[in-house]
Design a protein around this motif. Structure first.
Motif, mmCIF file in Angstrom:
data_model
loop_
_atom_site.group_PDB
_atom_site.id
_atom_site.type_symbol
_atom_site.label_atom_id
_atom_site.label_comp_id
_atom_site.label_asym_id
_atom_site.label_seq_id
_atom_site.Cartn_x
_atom_site.Cartn_y
_atom_site.Cartn_z
ATOM 1 N N ALA A 80 10.902 -11.927 7.840
ATOM 2 C CA ALA A 80 9.914 -11.706 8.903
ATOM 3 C C ALA A 80 8.867 -10.685 8.478
ATOM 4 C CB ALA A 80 10.620 -11.232 10.175
ATOM 5 N N GLU A 81 9.317 -9.681 7.758
ATOM 6 C CA GLU A 81 8.417 -8.629 7.272
ATOM 7 C C GLU A 81 7.407 -9.212 6.293
ATOM 8 O OE1 GLU A 81 8.393 -5.299 7.908
ATOM 9 O OE2 GLU A 81 7.106 -4.588 6.294
ATOM 10 N N GLN A 82 7.900 -10.010 5.357
ATOM 11 C CA GLN A 82 7.030 -10.566 4.330
ATOM 12 C C GLN A 82 5.997 -11.522 4.923
ATOM 13 O OE1 GLN A 82 8.721 -12.995 1.308
ATOM 14 N NE2 GLN A 82 7.164 -12.406 -0.182
ATOM 15 N N LEU A 85 5.652 -11.956 10.535
ATOM 16 C CA LEU A 85 6.210 -12.335 11.832
ATOM 17 C C LEU A 85 6.831 -11.127 12.542
ATOM 18 C CD1 LEU A 85 6.610 -14.956 13.479
ATOM 19 C CD2 LEU A 85 8.800 -15.258 12.309
ATOM 20 N N ILE A 86 7.219 -10.147 11.759
ATOM 21 C CA ILE A 86 7.859 -8.929 12.288
ATOM 22 C C ILE A 86 6.956 -8.230 13.304
ATOM 23 C CG2 ILE A 86 6.989 -7.308 10.525
ATOM 24 C CD1 ILE A 86 10.599 -7.318 11.792
ATOM 25 N N VAL A 87 5.649 -8.433 13.177
ATOM 26 C CA VAL A 87 4.709 -7.754 14.074
ATOM 27 C C VAL A 87 4.945 -8.178 15.527
ATOM 28 C CG1 VAL A 87 2.267 -7.481 14.650
ATOM 29 C CG2 VAL A 87 3.000 -7.399 12.260
ATOM 30 N N ARG A 88 5.060 -9.490 15.722
ATOM 31 C CA ARG A 88 5.326 -9.994 17.073
ATOM 32 C C ARG A 88 6.729 -9.618 17.542
ATOM 33 N NH1 ARG A 88 4.545 -16.098 16.400
ATOM 34 N NH2 ARG A 88 5.217 -16.303 18.554
ATOM 35 N N VAL A 115 14.097 2.436 18.522
ATOM 36 C CA VAL A 115 13.739 1.114 17.995
ATOM 37 C C VAL A 115 13.389 1.240 16.520
ATOM 38 C CG1 VAL A 115 12.871 0.228 20.202
ATOM 39 C CG2 VAL A 115 11.295 1.337 18.627
ATOM 40 N N ASN A 116 13.665 0.193 15.779
ATOM 41 C CA ASN A 116 13.311 0.158 14.358
ATOM 42 C C ASN A 116 11.889 -0.362 14.221
ATOM 43 O OD1 ASN A 116 16.028 0.717 12.930
ATOM 44 N ND2 ASN A 116 16.538 -0.821 14.470
ATOM 45 N N VAL A 117 11.080 0.365 13.472
ATOM 46 C CA VAL A 117 9.690 -0.038 13.256
ATOM 47 C C VAL A 117 9.510 -0.319 11.761
ATOM 48 C CG1 VAL A 117 7.281 0.675 13.404
ATOM 49 C CG2 VAL A 117 8.879 1.312 15.221
ATOM 50 N N SER A 118 9.129 -1.543 11.445
ATOM 51 C CA SER A 118 8.971 -1.914 10.039
ATOM 52 C C SER A 118 7.615 -1.424 9.527
ATOM 53 C CB SER A 118 9.075 -3.422 9.881
ATOM 54 O OG SER A 118 7.823 -4.008 10.111
ATOM 55 N N PRO A 119 7.478 -1.239 8.209
ATOM 56 C CA PRO A 119 6.204 -0.763 7.649
ATOM 57 C C PRO A 119 5.020 -1.645 8.047
ATOM 58 C CG PRO A 119 7.914 -0.676 5.981
ATOM 59 C CD PRO A 119 8.528 -1.355 7.181
ATOM 60 N N ARG A 120 5.222 -2.935 7.996
ATOM 61 C CA ARG A 120 4.149 -3.872 8.327
ATOM 62 C C ARG A 120 3.670 -3.692 9.767
ATOM 63 N NH1 ARG A 120 3.282 -9.249 5.553
ATOM 64 N NH2 ARG A 120 1.521 -10.104 6.697
ATOM 65 N N GLN A 121 4.621 -3.483 10.638
ATOM 66 C CA GLN A 121 4.339 -3.281 12.059
ATOM 67 C C GLN A 121 3.605 -1.953 12.266
ATOM 68 O OE1 GLN A 121 8.044 -2.987 14.132
ATOM 69 N NE2 GLN A 121 7.138 -2.924 16.168
ATOM 70 N N PHE A 122 4.119 -0.913 11.619
ATOM 71 C CA PHE A 122 3.532 0.426 11.748
ATOM 72 C C PHE A 122 2.086 0.439 11.275
ATOM 73 C CE2 PHE A 122 2.526 4.652 10.193
ATOM 74 C CZ PHE A 122 2.997 5.478 11.199
ATOM 75 N N ARG A 123 1.788 -0.370 10.241
ATOM 76 C CA ARG A 123 0.450 -0.357 9.655
ATOM 77 C C ARG A 123 -0.557 -1.264 10.365
ATOM 78 N NH1 ARG A 123 1.484 2.933 5.773
ATOM 79 N NH2 ARG A 123 3.142 2.601 4.243
#
Ligand code: C2E
Ligand code: MG
Ligand code: MG
Ligand code: MG
Length: 274
Positions: A80-82, A85-88, A115-123
């Motif tokens: 999802a990160e790659q 999709l992780i953003v949604r 909550v866990n926040v992935s790098p892609r989401q954070f950026r």
């Protein structure tokens, strides 16, 4: 394929790569439709203090796949990160966290939600705005929302990361470094970022206190955190012996199977009332 053995090995290797890529693609397609159909589940795992009192919960995604059963997050989160999709997925978890915090607040319970926040989401350009909107629309107490990020976030774009963290902290939310001690970042960031908490990775907790090396690492993390005035939560606490060791060394929060498995968020909330 080719005649010599070396060539053959390359061929097998390429076939494996191809199979792995196809597997990933199939997983991604299924994940996309799961997200579209709102089929991902949000679980909650309790966190307790040294006295065993409930202090909050971490939200964890679960994916019940129609054919494969529950796919482990370790498998679907990187996909999802790659793919982005992780953003949604992440935005939805933040919305749920805020709705949960508002609900708890109305019941007069001061419990925190992580909550866990992935790098892609954070950026994402609008990430700060997203969090602000979720807090605002639900009326959640911001100080009880903890954003867990990993050290991988701190390795690149340091300045952007720091600036964004400060913007989020200005909203009232708190930052936790997840899986602390397993990344490749330097300790220098600990004093430069607006952090609230460190989470000791399960891999260190697992063999402490019986393994002297792991025990030493756990103690070192707790000592650094104490001097920097950071809170510490230990993850993956499975035995009373581990819990007692952590408590003896002044660990503030404990999370693990000993205190509760991740369970559907709704069930966890319902259980609080009973
Ligand atoms: P994490 O954030 O470090 O979460 C802790 C993991 O340890 C969870 O695995 C949890 O179920 C597991 N755990 C908790 N207590 C124990 C215990 O006592 N023993 C053992 N053996 N394991 C325990 P899970 O749910 O499989 O999640 C794995 C990882 O997937 C998480 O690690 C997190 O990095 C990621 N993840 C899960 N949900 C999300 C999400 O909504 N967004 C993002 N970006 N990542 C997520
Ligand atoms: Mg986490
Ligand atoms: Mg963790
Ligand atoms: Mg971990």
């Amino acid at each position: 394929c080719a005649k010599d053995r070396g060539r053959n090995q390359v061929c097998f290797f390429e076939q494996d790569m191809h199979a792995a890529a196809q597997e990933r693609l199939a997983l991604l397609q299924d994940l996309k439709s799961a997200v579209d159909n709102d089929a991902l589940l949000t679980y909650a795992q309790p966190q307790v203090d040294a006295a065993g009192q409930l202090i909050g919960a971490e939200l964890l995604l679960r994916w019940p796949h129609p054919q494969r059963g529950f796919v482990p997050p370790a498998q679907f989160i990187p996909v999802a990160e790659q793919a982005g999709l992780i953003v949604r997925m992440g935005a939805r978890v933040i919305q749920q966290a805020c709705a949960t915090l508002a609900e708890l607040h109305q019941q007069g319970r001061a419990l925190s939600i992580s909550v866990n926040v992935s790098p892609r989401q954070f950026r994402q350009a609008d990430f700060v705005e997203q969090v602000r909107a979720a807090l605002h629309s639900t009326g959640a107490p911001a100080a009880l929302l903890t954003l867990e990020v990993t050290e991988s976030l701190l390795v690149e774009n340091w300045q952007d990361t720091a600036r964004r963290m400060h913007e989020l902290v200005a909203l009232g939310v708190r930052f936790s470094i997840d899986d602390f001690g397993t990344g490749y970042s330097s300790l220098a960031y600990l004093k430069r970022l607006p952090l609230y908490e460190l989470k000791i990775d399960r891999s260190f907790v697992q063999d402490a206190p019986s393994d002297a090396n792991d025990a030493a690492i756990v103690q070192a993390i707790l000592s650094v955190a104490r001097h920097l005035r950071l809170r510490v939560v230990a993850e993956g606490v499975e035995t009373r012996q581990q819990a007692d060791f952590l408590i003896a060394h002044h660990c503030h929060g404990l999370q693990g199977y000993l205190f509760g498995l991740p369970q559907p968020l709704r069930d966890w909330l319902a259980g609080l009332k009973g």
